[in-house]
Scaffold this motif. Structure first.
Motif, PDB file in Angstrom:
ATOM      1  N   MET A   1       0.762  -1.480  -0.423  1.00 49.48           N
ATOM      2  CA  MET A   1      -0.109   0.095   0.318  1.00 49.48           C
ATOM      3  C   MET A   1       0.658   1.253   0.114  1.00 49.48           C
ATOM      4  O   MET A   1       1.506   1.434   0.387  1.00 49.48           O
ATOM      5  N   ASP A   2       0.836   2.001  -0.952  1.00 54.86           N
ATOM      6  CA  ASP A   2       1.273   3.137  -1.011  1.00 54.86           C
ATOM      7  C   ASP A   2       0.819   4.691  -0.017  1.00 54.86           C
ATOM      8  O   ASP A   2      -0.187   5.638  -0.297  1.00 54.86           O
ATOM      9  N   VAL A   3       1.109   4.382   1.298  1.00 57.18           N
ATOM     10  CA  VAL A   3       0.284   5.648   1.681  1.00 57.18           C
ATOM     11  C   VAL A   3       0.981   6.802   1.503  1.00 57.18           C
ATOM     12  O   VAL A   3       0.050   8.296   1.230  1.00 57.18           O
ATOM     13  N   ALA A   4       1.616   7.460   0.934  1.00 61.41           N
ATOM     14  CA  ALA A   4       2.554   8.451   0.832  1.00 61.41           C
ATOM     15  C   ALA A   4       2.209   9.449  -0.771  1.00 61.41           C
ATOM     16  O   ALA A   4       1.439  10.593  -0.158  1.00 61.41           O
ATOM     17  N   ALA A   5       1.808   8.584  -1.223  1.00 63.96           N
ATOM     18  CA  ALA A   5       0.908   8.438  -2.326  1.00 63.96           C
ATOM     19  C   ALA A   5      -0.445   8.959  -1.656  1.00 63.96           C
ATOM     20  O   ALA A   5      -1.278  10.490  -2.011  1.00 63.96           O
ATOM     21  N   VAL A   6      -1.481   8.409  -1.107  1.00 65.56           N
ATOM     22  CA  VAL A   6      -3.081   8.772  -0.847  1.00 65.56           C
ATOM     23  C   VAL A   6      -2.742  10.183  -0.043  1.00 65.56           C
ATOM     24  O   VAL A   6      -3.171  10.835   0.109  1.00 65.56           O
ATOM     25  N   GLU A   7      -1.925  10.057   1.384  1.00 65.43           N
ATOM     26  CA  GLU A   7      -1.622  11.290   2.272  1.00 65.43           C
ATOM     27  C   GLU A   7      -1.378  11.898   0.897  1.00 65.43           C
ATOM     28  O   GLU A   7      -2.043  13.734   1.326  1.00 65.43           O
ATOM     29  N   ALA A   8      -0.702  12.433   0.295  1.00 65.02           N
ATOM     30  CA  ALA A   8      -0.710  13.668  -0.662  1.00 65.02           C
ATOM     31  C   ALA A   8      -1.810  13.958  -1.487  1.00 65.02           C
ATOM     32  O   ALA A   8      -1.952  15.021  -1.305  1.00 65.02           O
ATOM     33  N   LEU A  10      -4.271  13.462  -0.014  1.00 62.37           N
ATOM     34  CA  LEU A  10      -5.772  14.395   0.953  1.00 62.37           C
ATOM     35  C   LEU A  10      -6.010  15.766   0.880  1.00 62.37           C
ATOM     36  O   LEU A  10      -6.191  16.218   2.054  1.00 62.37           O
ATOM     37  N   GLU A  11      -3.566  15.706   1.158  1.00 60.06           N
ATOM     38  CA  GLU A  11      -3.415  16.558   1.829  1.00 60.06           C
ATOM     39  C   GLU A  11      -3.920  18.005   0.677  1.00 60.06           C
ATOM     40  O   GLU A  11      -4.578  19.102   1.417  1.00 60.06           O
ATOM     41  N   LYS A  12      -4.092  17.245   0.381  1.00 61.52           N
ATOM     42  CA  LYS A  12      -5.271  18.866  -1.178  1.00 61.52           C
ATOM     43  C   LYS A  12      -6.229  19.004  -0.816  1.00 61.52           C
ATOM     44  O   LYS A  12      -6.588  19.873  -1.129  1.00 61.52           O
ATOM     45  N   TYR A  13      -7.147  18.053  -0.196  1.00 56.50           N
ATOM     46  CA  TYR A  13      -8.411  18.224   0.255  1.00 56.50           C
ATOM     47  C   TYR A  13      -8.514  18.617   2.146  1.00 56.50           C
ATOM     48  O   TYR A  13      -8.998  17.393   2.209  1.00 56.50           O
ATOM     49  N   PRO A  14      -8.497  19.338   2.467  1.00 60.62           N
ATOM     50  CA  PRO A  14      -8.588  20.165   3.887  1.00 60.62           C
ATOM     51  C   PRO A  14     -10.118  19.507   4.341  1.00 60.62           C
ATOM     52  O   PRO A  14     -10.553  18.914   5.052  1.00 60.62           O
ATOM     53  N   GLN A  15     -10.703  19.908   3.446  1.00 60.32           N
ATOM     54  CA  GLN A  15     -12.989  19.778   3.256  1.00 60.32           C
ATOM     55  C   GLN A  15     -12.521  18.141   2.996  1.00 60.32           C
ATOM     56  O   GLN A  15     -12.811  18.370   1.230  1.00 60.32           O
ATOM     57  N   VAL A  16     -12.585  17.097   3.583  1.00 60.52           N
ATOM     58  CA  VAL A  16     -12.573  15.675   2.606  1.00 60.52           C
ATOM     59  C   VAL A  16     -14.107  15.384   2.134  1.00 60.52           C
ATOM     60  O   VAL A  16     -13.888  14.927   1.559  1.00 60.52           O
ATOM     61  N   ARG A  17     -15.033  15.439   2.833  1.00 66.28           N
ATOM     62  CA  ARG A  17     -16.287  15.561   2.950  1.00 66.28           C
ATOM     63  C   ARG A  17     -16.650  15.785   1.707  1.00 66.28           C
ATOM     64  O   ARG A  17     -17.977  14.714   0.895  1.00 66.28           O
ATOM     65  N   GLY A  18     -17.314  17.097   1.098  1.00 67.35           N
ATOM     66  CA  GLY A  18     -17.463  17.289   0.010  1.00 67.35           C
ATOM     67  C   GLY A  18     -16.872  16.677  -0.994  1.00 67.35           C
ATOM     68  O   GLY A  18     -17.073  17.275  -2.281  1.00 67.35           O
ATOM     69  N   ASN A  19     -15.472  16.923  -1.120  1.00 68.25           N
ATOM     70  CA  ASN A  19     -14.666  16.879  -2.392  1.00 68.25           C
ATOM     71  C   ASN A  19     -13.732  14.767  -2.094  1.00 68.25           C
ATOM     72  O   ASN A  19     -13.202  14.878  -2.799  1.00 68.25           O
ATOM     73  N   LEU A  20     -14.875  13.710  -1.709  1.00 68.79           N
ATOM     74  CA  LEU A  20     -14.625  12.660  -1.589  1.00 68.79           C
ATOM     75  C   LEU A  20     -14.569  12.640  -3.263  1.00 68.79           C
ATOM     76  O   LEU A  20     -13.330  11.920  -3.307  1.00 68.79           O
ATOM     77  N   ILE A  21     -14.790  12.365  -4.172  1.00 64.94           N
ATOM     78  CA  ILE A  21     -15.614  11.917  -5.769  1.00 64.94           C
ATOM     79  C   ILE A  21     -14.059  12.523  -5.795  1.00 64.94           C
ATOM     80  O   ILE A  21     -13.689  11.915  -6.863  1.00 64.94           O
ATOM     81  N   ILE A  42      -8.298   5.309   3.154  1.00 65.79           N
ATOM     82  CA  ILE A  42      -9.311   7.218   3.132  1.00 65.79           C
ATOM     83  C   ILE A  42     -10.751   6.615   4.407  1.00 65.79           C
ATOM     84  O   ILE A  42     -10.477   7.722   4.511  1.00 65.79           O
ATOM     85  N   SER A  43     -10.385   5.704   4.178  1.00 64.61           N
ATOM     86  CA  SER A  43     -11.859   5.148   5.369  1.00 64.61           C
ATOM     87  C   SER A  43     -11.740   5.180   6.675  1.00 64.61           C
ATOM     88  O   SER A  43     -12.538   6.332   7.609  1.00 64.61           O
ATOM     89  N   LYS A  44     -10.743   5.279   7.369  1.00 64.39           N
ATOM     90  CA  LYS A  44     -10.130   5.301   8.372  1.00 64.39           C
ATOM     91  C   LYS A  44     -10.052   6.501   8.328  1.00 64.39           C
ATOM     92  O   LYS A  44      -9.322   7.316  10.360  1.00 64.39           O
ATOM     93  N   ARG A  45      -8.573   7.415   7.638  1.00 59.62           N
ATOM     94  CA  ARG A  45      -8.441   8.006   8.237  1.00 59.62           C
ATOM     95  C   ARG A  45      -9.091   9.794   8.318  1.00 59.62           C
ATOM     96  O   ARG A  45      -9.154  10.522   8.723  1.00 59.62           O
ATOM     97  N   THR A  46     -10.479   9.544   7.292  1.00 58.04           N
ATOM     98  CA  THR A  46     -11.144  10.544   7.178  1.00 58.04           C
ATOM     99  C   THR A  46     -12.850  10.766   8.164  1.00 58.04           C
ATOM    100  O   THR A  46     -13.470  11.415   8.778  1.00 58.04           O
ATOM    101  N   GLY A  47     -12.963   9.087   8.458  1.00 55.67           N
ATOM    102  CA  GLY A  47     -13.956   8.265   9.116  1.00 55.67           C
ATOM    103  C   GLY A  47     -14.949   8.355   8.012  1.00 55.67           C
ATOM    104  O   GLY A  47     -16.386   8.378   9.158  1.00 55.67           O
ATOM    105  N   ILE A  48     -14.496   8.575   7.234  1.00 60.65           N
ATOM    106  CA  ILE A  48     -15.785   8.534   6.344  1.00 60.65           C
ATOM    107  C   ILE A  48     -16.627   6.749   5.943  1.00 60.65           C
ATOM    108  O   ILE A  48     -15.260   5.870   5.957  1.00 60.65           O
ATOM    109  N   PRO A  49     -17.835   5.790   6.866  1.00 60.20           N
ATOM    110  CA  PRO A  49     -17.148   5.044   6.062  1.00 60.20           C
ATOM    111  C   PRO A  49     -16.966   4.107   5.571  1.00 60.20           C
ATOM    112  O   PRO A  49     -17.578   4.499   3.862  1.00 60.20           O
TER     113      PRO A  49
END
Ligand code: FES
Length: 150
Positions: A1-8, A10-21, A42-49
């Motif tokens: 799994m590439d955590v760094a790529a996903v984190e990079a 996610l960092e672009k989207y401080p408001q995750v909920r409206g930007n999931l797509i 992403i689910s664990k990190r953002t709390g989105i089920p």
């Protein structure tokens, strides 16, 4: 799994909920599909089920849970393209790549998809490879066209 790529991403989207797509699009562009481990992260990190994430992924047919090739070849089979020979173009691509729509070549170089009208009817028959649209495509052009994509 590439955590760094996903984190990079996610960092672009401080408001995750409206930007999931948008996030899922970026993850898919990076991996050429949506790997399960990354979706769970992403689910664990953002709390989105995870069920909510999967329902979005399954709703949009642009998302894929299986690995895709580096180059996505989409052949339009809408009415205008159909009457202008799209089936023959598709057959030529199938012969060249030895795959059918929905499949990916073993070397992960190409995935092939059928689409219905991409809004470029005046260019019929049209083929889209990645973000590039090609019009008045003939079966004879297919080989050269595909070879441009590594
Ligand atoms: S039918 Fe192919 S672009 Fe419209």
């Amino acid at each position: 799994m590439d955590v760094a790529a996903v984190e990079a991403i996610l960092e672009k989207y401080p408001q995750v909920r409206g930007n999931l797509i948008g996030i899922l699009h970026e993850v898919q562009n990076h991996f050429h599909y949506l790997p399960e481990a990354e979706l769970r992260y992403i689910s664990k990190r953002t709390g989105i089920p995870i069920t909510q994430i999967y329902s979005i992924v399954n709703f949009y047919n642009r998302f894929s849970l299986t690995p895709k090739g580096r180059n996505e070849v989409c052949v339009c089979l809408g009415t205008a393209c159909h009457v202008n020979g799209a089936e023959k173009v598709l057959n030529a691509i199938e012969e060249k790549l030895h795959i059918k729509p929905g499949e990916t070549t073993d070397d992960m170089r190409y995935s092939l998809e059928e689409v219905r009208c991409i809004g470029a009817c005046s260019l019929a028959p049209a083929v889209v490879i990645n973000e590039e649209t090609y019009g008045q495509v003939t079966p004879r052009q297919v080989g050269k066209l595909l070879d441009k994509y590594k």
